[in-house]
Design an enzyme around this catalytic site. Structure first.
Site, PDB file in Angstrom:
ATOM      1  N   GLU A   1      36.138 -77.456 -21.190  1.00  0.00           N
ATOM      2  CA  GLU A   1      35.737 -77.770 -19.804  1.00  0.00           C
ATOM      3  C   GLU A   1      36.678 -77.115 -18.800  1.00  0.00           C
ATOM      4  O   GLU A   1      36.236 -76.566 -17.792  1.00  0.00           O
ATOM      5  CB  GLU A   1      35.772 -79.293 -19.574  1.00  0.00           C
ATOM      6  CG  GLU A   1      34.669 -80.060 -20.267  1.00  0.00           C
ATOM      7  CD  GLU A   1      34.683 -81.548 -19.910  1.00  0.00           C
ATOM      8  OE1 GLU A   1      33.635 -82.175 -20.027  1.00  0.00           O
ATOM      9  OE2 GLU A   1      35.743 -82.076 -19.530  1.00  0.00           O
TER      10      GLU A   1
ATOM     11  N   MET B   1      31.901 -90.948 -11.857  1.00  0.00           N
ATOM     12  CA  MET B   1      31.077 -91.765 -12.737  1.00  0.00           C
ATOM     13  C   MET B   1      30.040 -92.616 -11.993  1.00  0.00           C
ATOM     14  O   MET B   1      29.645 -93.671 -12.473  1.00  0.00           O
ATOM     15  CB  MET B   1      31.971 -92.641 -13.615  1.00  0.00           C
ATOM     16  CG  MET B   1      32.963 -91.834 -14.466  1.00  0.00           C
ATOM     17  SD  MET B   1      32.233 -90.409 -15.341  1.00  0.00           S
ATOM     18  CE  MET B   1      31.596 -91.221 -16.793  1.00  0.00           C
ATOM     19  N   ARG B   2      29.579 -92.132 -10.860  1.00  0.00           N
ATOM     20  CA  ARG B   2      28.484 -92.801 -10.151  1.00  0.00           C
ATOM     21  C   ARG B   2      27.367 -91.799  -9.881  1.00  0.00           C
ATOM     22  O   ARG B   2      27.640 -90.606  -9.714  1.00  0.00           O
ATOM     23  CB  ARG B   2      28.975 -93.391  -8.824  1.00  0.00           C
ATOM     24  CG  ARG B   2      29.907 -94.579  -9.029  1.00  0.00           C
ATOM     25  CD  ARG B   2      30.489 -95.043  -7.715  1.00  0.00           C
ATOM     26  NE  ARG B   2      31.577 -95.951  -7.962  1.00  0.00           N
ATOM     27  CZ  ARG B   2      31.465 -97.282  -8.029  1.00  0.00           C
ATOM     28  NH1 ARG B   2      30.287 -97.855  -7.820  1.00  0.00           N
ATOM     29  NH2 ARG B   2      32.511 -98.040  -8.287  1.00  0.00           N
TER      30      ARG B   2
ATOM     31  N   ASP C   1      20.814 -83.435  -9.740  1.00  0.00           N
ATOM     32  CA  ASP C   1      19.597 -83.912  -9.087  1.00  0.00           C
ATOM     33  C   ASP C   1      19.573 -85.437  -9.168  1.00  0.00           C
ATOM     34  O   ASP C   1      20.590 -86.052  -9.502  1.00  0.00           O
ATOM     35  CB  ASP C   1      18.347 -83.251  -9.701  1.00  0.00           C
ATOM     36  CG  ASP C   1      18.158 -83.602 -11.167  1.00  0.00           C
ATOM     37  OD1 ASP C   1      18.816 -84.552 -11.656  1.00  0.00           O
ATOM     38  OD2 ASP C   1      17.336 -82.936 -11.828  1.00  0.00           O
TER      39      ASP C   1
ATOM     40  N   HIS D   1      29.574 -81.878 -17.750  1.00  0.00           N
ATOM     41  CA  HIS D   1      29.212 -82.958 -18.671  1.00  0.00           C
ATOM     42  C   HIS D   1      29.665 -82.583 -20.083  1.00  0.00           C
ATOM     43  O   HIS D   1      29.467 -81.444 -20.517  1.00  0.00           O
ATOM     44  CB  HIS D   1      27.702 -83.185 -18.627  1.00  0.00           C
ATOM     45  CG  HIS D   1      27.272 -84.308 -19.512  1.00  0.00           C
ATOM     46  ND1 HIS D   1      27.440 -85.637 -19.165  1.00  0.00           N
ATOM     47  CD2 HIS D   1      26.722 -84.306 -20.751  1.00  0.00           C
ATOM     48  CE1 HIS D   1      27.002 -86.400 -20.148  1.00  0.00           C
ATOM     49  NE2 HIS D   1      26.557 -85.621 -21.114  1.00  0.00           N
TER      50      HIS D   1
ATOM     51  N   ASP E   1      22.394 -86.461 -15.438  1.00  0.00           N
ATOM     52  CA  ASP E   1      22.729 -85.248 -16.198  1.00  0.00           C
ATOM     53  C   ASP E   1      21.476 -84.425 -16.521  1.00  0.00           C
ATOM     54  O   ASP E   1      21.367 -83.834 -17.596  1.00  0.00           O
ATOM     55  CB  ASP E   1      23.483 -85.618 -17.499  1.00  0.00           C
ATOM     56  CG  ASP E   1      24.726 -86.448 -17.216  1.00  0.00           C
ATOM     57  OD1 ASP E   1      25.432 -86.147 -16.247  1.00  0.00           O
ATOM     58  OD2 ASP E   1      24.974 -87.413 -17.956  1.00  0.00           O
TER      59      ASP E   1
ATOM     60  N   GLY F   1      41.486 -86.677 -13.885  1.00  0.00           N
ATOM     61  CA  GLY F   1      41.464 -85.492 -13.032  1.00  0.00           C
ATOM     62  C   GLY F   1      41.928 -84.212 -13.693  1.00  0.00           C
ATOM     63  O   GLY F   1      42.382 -83.288 -13.012  1.00  0.00           O
ATOM     64  N   SER F   2      41.762 -84.090 -15.033  1.00  0.00           N
ATOM     65  CA  SER F   2      42.230 -82.852 -15.674  1.00  0.00           C
ATOM     66  C   SER F   2      41.368 -81.660 -15.275  1.00  0.00           C
ATOM     67  O   SER F   2      41.881 -80.541 -15.153  1.00  0.00           O
ATOM     68  CB  SER F   2      42.277 -83.012 -17.189  1.00  0.00           C
ATOM     69  OG  SER F   2      40.986 -83.142 -17.732  1.00  0.00           O
ATOM     70  N   ASN F   3      40.082 -81.869 -15.068  1.00  0.00           N
ATOM     71  CA  ASN F   3      39.243 -80.762 -14.588  1.00  0.00           C
ATOM     72  C   ASN F   3      39.625 -80.362 -13.174  1.00  0.00           C
ATOM     73  O   ASN F   3      39.709 -79.170 -12.854  1.00  0.00           O
ATOM     74  CB  ASN F   3      37.765 -81.148 -14.645  1.00  0.00           C
ATOM     75  CG  ASN F   3      37.190 -80.981 -16.033  1.00  0.00           C
ATOM     76  OD1 ASN F   3      36.931 -79.869 -16.477  1.00  0.00           O
ATOM     77  ND2 ASN F   3      36.999 -82.090 -16.730  1.00  0.00           N
TER      78      ASN F   3
HETATM   79  C1  GAR Z   1      35.148 -85.022 -18.384  1.00  0.00           C
HETATM   80  O1  GAR Z   1      35.197 -84.906 -19.783  1.00  0.00           O
HETATM   81  C2  GAR Z   1      33.734 -84.886 -17.883  1.00  0.00           C
HETATM   82  O2  GAR Z   1      32.977 -84.016 -18.658  1.00  0.00           O
HETATM   83  C3  GAR Z   1      33.238 -86.286 -17.966  1.00  0.00           C
HETATM   84  O3  GAR Z   1      34.318 -87.063 -17.534  1.00  0.00           O
HETATM   85  C4  GAR Z   1      35.529 -86.435 -17.927  1.00  0.00           C
HETATM   86  C5  GAR Z   1      36.495 -86.417 -16.752  1.00  0.00           C
HETATM   87  O4  GAR Z   1      37.752 -86.001 -17.172  1.00  0.00           O
HETATM   88  N1  GAR Z   1      32.088 -86.474 -17.141  1.00  0.00           N
HETATM   89  C6  GAR Z   1      31.008 -87.155 -17.518  1.00  0.00           C
HETATM   90  O5  GAR Z   1      30.922 -87.737 -18.572  1.00  0.00           O
HETATM   91  C7  GAR Z   1      29.884 -87.171 -16.493  1.00  0.00           C
HETATM   92  N2  GAR Z   1      28.664 -87.596 -17.091  1.00  0.00           N
HETATM   93  P1  GAR Z   1      38.857 -85.589 -16.097  1.00  0.00           P
HETATM   94  O6  GAR Z   1      38.995 -86.738 -15.131  1.00  0.00           O
HETATM   95  O7  GAR Z   1      40.099 -85.398 -16.930  1.00  0.00           O
HETATM   96  O8  GAR Z   1      38.413 -84.308 -15.449  1.00  0.00           O
END
Ligand code: GAR
Length: 191
Positions: free
Chosen positions: A178, A94-95, A145, A113, A149, A14-16
């Protein structure tokens, strides 16, 4: 400027999500996080939501590995609607989302992504970039969509690949980008 109501979905640390919640808190992102939802019971993303006082929920995903069970996806749409979510923000979810969500939030679901799409869709994109011998990678925010990706690109940020990079060092550098790019891109949706 009216704050846009967002719902954040994630499966991991969950860093984003945290970066988005921090930008809302410091006033640089005019949005309101209305709900955070995870398909992973003990995911870090739910703890960030709790720390920031954002309503949060665990969604039982059902028996499939890469998508939600239809009943779960209907429950997801209901939860997002109940929370008055206007923009669905995927942050490490991730789904693959299917018609119930895609139809309910048409052109209102975005994802981040860890590659410069259309290069390297799918899992562990940073490893794909390293294996391909690239010298530049980055991250992409795009509309979601029915593909993986594959939706229309909204914004991108480049990140260098350094000669001694490991998958871990490259992913960490991409994640720094990101955390800057995603809140700035969400801000574009504010009226
Ligand atoms: C992120 O790097 C994001 O780009 C990736 O999962 C990570 C989640 O990190 N997403 C994908 O690969 C989607 N295809 P987070 O939980 O620290 O935000």
């Amino acid at each position: 400027m009216a704050a846009i109501g967002i719902g954040i979905l994630g499966s991991g640390k969950g860093s984003n999500c945290r970066a988005i919640l921090e930008r809302i808190r410091d006033g640089t992102l005019c949005a309101e996080a209305r709900v955070v939802i995870s398909d992973v019971f003990n995911a870090g993303i739910l703890r960030h939501a709790q720390e920031f006082g954002v309503p949060n929920a665990y969604l039982t995903p059902g028996k499939f590995r890469t998508k939600l069970e239809p009943e779960a996806e209907i429950a997801l749409v209901q939860t997002l609607r109940d929370a008055a979510v206007e923009l669905v923000v995927l942050a490490g979810f991730m789904r693959v989302l299917k018609a119930p969500t895609l139809d309910a939030f048409s052109h209102r679901i975005i994802n981040i992504h860890p590659s410069l799409l259309p290069k390297f869709p799918g899992l562990e994109a940073w490893k794909q970039a390293l294996a391909a011998g690239e010298t530049v990678s980055g991250c992409t925010v795009h509309y979601v969509d029915a593909g993986v990706d594959s939706g229309e690109i909204i914004s991108q940020r480049e990140v260098p690949i350094l000669p001694n990079d490991t998958p871990e060092t490259l992913h960490a550098r991409i994640q720094i980008a990101e955390r800057e790019l995603y809140p700035k891109t969400i801000a574009q949706f504010c009226e």
